[in-house]
Scaffold this active site. Structure first.
Site, PDB file in Angstrom:
ATOM      1  N   LYS A 220      15.117  19.067  20.613  1.00  0.00           N
ATOM      2  CA  LYS A 220      14.285  18.147  19.839  1.00  0.00           C
ATOM      3  C   LYS A 220      14.120  16.796  20.538  1.00  0.00           C
ATOM      4  O   LYS A 220      13.022  16.243  20.586  1.00  0.00           O
ATOM      5  CB  LYS A 220      14.883  17.952  18.443  1.00  0.00           C
ATOM      6  CG  LYS A 220      14.749  19.168  17.544  1.00  0.00           C
ATOM      7  CD  LYS A 220      13.306  19.544  17.311  1.00  0.00           C
ATOM      8  CE  LYS A 220      13.129  20.689  16.366  1.00  0.00           C
ATOM      9  NZ  LYS A 220      11.718  21.089  16.199  1.00  0.00           N
ATOM     10  N   LEU A 245      18.084  17.755   7.507  1.00  0.00           N
ATOM     11  CA  LEU A 245      18.131  19.194   7.234  1.00  0.00           C
ATOM     12  C   LEU A 245      17.117  19.525   6.142  1.00  0.00           C
ATOM     13  O   LEU A 245      17.157  18.953   5.048  1.00  0.00           O
ATOM     14  CB  LEU A 245      19.537  19.595   6.788  1.00  0.00           C
ATOM     15  CG  LEU A 245      19.715  21.060   6.362  1.00  0.00           C
ATOM     16  CD1 LEU A 245      19.533  21.996   7.545  1.00  0.00           C
ATOM     17  CD2 LEU A 245      21.088  21.266   5.717  1.00  0.00           C
TER      18      LEU A 245
END
Length: 363
Positions: A220, A245
């Protein structure tokens, strides 16, 4: 006579070849039309002004991608979904039938197959769209937790291709890339003093992610950095969203591999006060809100989360939803411990308060 027959036979052969080519071209055209009709999930061609309302979502079959598609449809957009294969096309049909993907009514959804690792494939897929949401995450079924070191490299390549394709496609004005909060929080406090506030200015350190074998975080942060570098070089208007999350109804069943990959290092995140969650619907709204504000005030990076997991009860509730023991998330640290850091989503909260009312929590 033999020469005449030969010439006549040659003319007949040429006529036959011309006829055969005509038939093949007609057949190919019919096949293309059939394939286009097959890939059209809902009714008709795009209506309205394509210069204003046609946007593209990569991996629209994913947990987040589908939520963004539904949010766009609610706000009157036409949506083109990029998927990787025919199996995903079938999944979208099933989602529409089950009601998981909203029926667009007079608006339209189309789906195209494209390889994000091939730039020309991406350019063809996004041609005619005014904006692109790049939400894809790559999963290696053979890798640990579904995400291996090689997946991080593929993630970077796909991110580069999407940015290059957007910059080279004249219709595309804006791109919104989904990164991760993991691209912000993994910092090495042994080398220098760290600010107690983690916000959109913070970047995870690639060397630390690699040393801890946090491949999802590494993918990422590298993909986002590559996107920013290319967008600046090529003059593309880019924003990135860094969510915690992603949760929501049955989130672990619908998004298991990315969830497990995200939670590698969960015990350390929990101890540092950095284990944050965000509901998928609110995250999708944030994506659309940022896109709509890009021609005015929206720019740069945005951290997106609803809540930080801090207590034993919260940990147990999260673990229960995933069907795993709570100590996988918090270790043995059930007693309250003072957190080292504070997450801030003030930038996104301020933007959404200005553009769509106070619909987002600030921390």
């Amino acid at each position: 006579m033999g020469i005449v027959r030969t010439l006549e036979e040659e003319e007949e052969r040429m006529e036959f070849e011309e006829f055969r080519r005509t038939v093949l071209l007609a057949g190919a055209a019919r096949k293309d039309d059939e394939e286009r009709r097959e890939l059209r999930i809902l009714s008709g061609d795009f209506k309205g002004d394509p210069e204003e309302k046609l946007v593209c979502v990569t991996s629209g079959v994913s947990f987040l991608g589908l939520a963004i598609v539904n949010q766009l449809l609610l706000r009157g957009y036409s949506v083109r979904i990029i998927v990787d294969n025919q199996e995903d096309v079938e999944k979208l049909r099933e989602m529409e039938t089950s009601g998981e993907m909203m029926r667009a009514g007079s608006r339209n959804i189309s789906v195209v197959t494209a390889k994000l690792t091939e730039i020309h494939s991406v350019m063809e897929a996004i041609d005619g769209c005014v904006a692109v949401f790049h939400t894809s995450t790559f999963i290696d079924a053979a890798g640990v937790s579904g995400y291996s070191k090689s997946m991080a490299e593929i993630e970077v390549k796909a991110s580069e291709n999407v940015i290059k394709a957007c910059a080279r496609t004249t219709s595309v004005r804006n791109c919104v890339l989904t990164s991760s909060l993991l691209a912000c929080i993994w910092r090495d406090g042994t080398q220098h003093e760290l600010s107690p506030v983690v916000n959109h200015h913070c970047w995870s350190e690639e060397s630390l992610c690699a040393n801890k074998r946090l491949w999802y975080a590494l993918g990422k942060v590298r993909a986002e950095r590559a996107a920013w570098r290319l967008a600046e070089e090529m003059g593309l208007k880019l924003t990135t969203i860094c969510p915690g999350l992603i949760t929501g109804p049955e989130f672990f069943c619908r998004n298991p591999t990315a969830t497990i990959a995200y939670l590698k290092g969960a015990q350390e995140m929990y101890a540092d006060g950095l284990l944050a969650i965000v509901d998928v619907s609110r995250l999708a709204k944030a994506h659309v809100c940022v896109l709509e504000a890009m021609n005015k005030t929206a720019s740069g990076r945005y951290i997106c989360f609803d809540h930080v997991i801090e207590t034993e009860e919260e940990t147990e509730n999260l673990a229960r939803e995933m069907g795993m023991p709570a100590d996988r998330i918090c270790g043995n640290q059930f007693n309250f411990i003072p957190t080292r850091f504070q997450l801030s989503n003030r930038k996104l909260s301020n933007l959404m308060s200005r553009t769509s009312g106070n619909c987002y929590h600030e921390s």
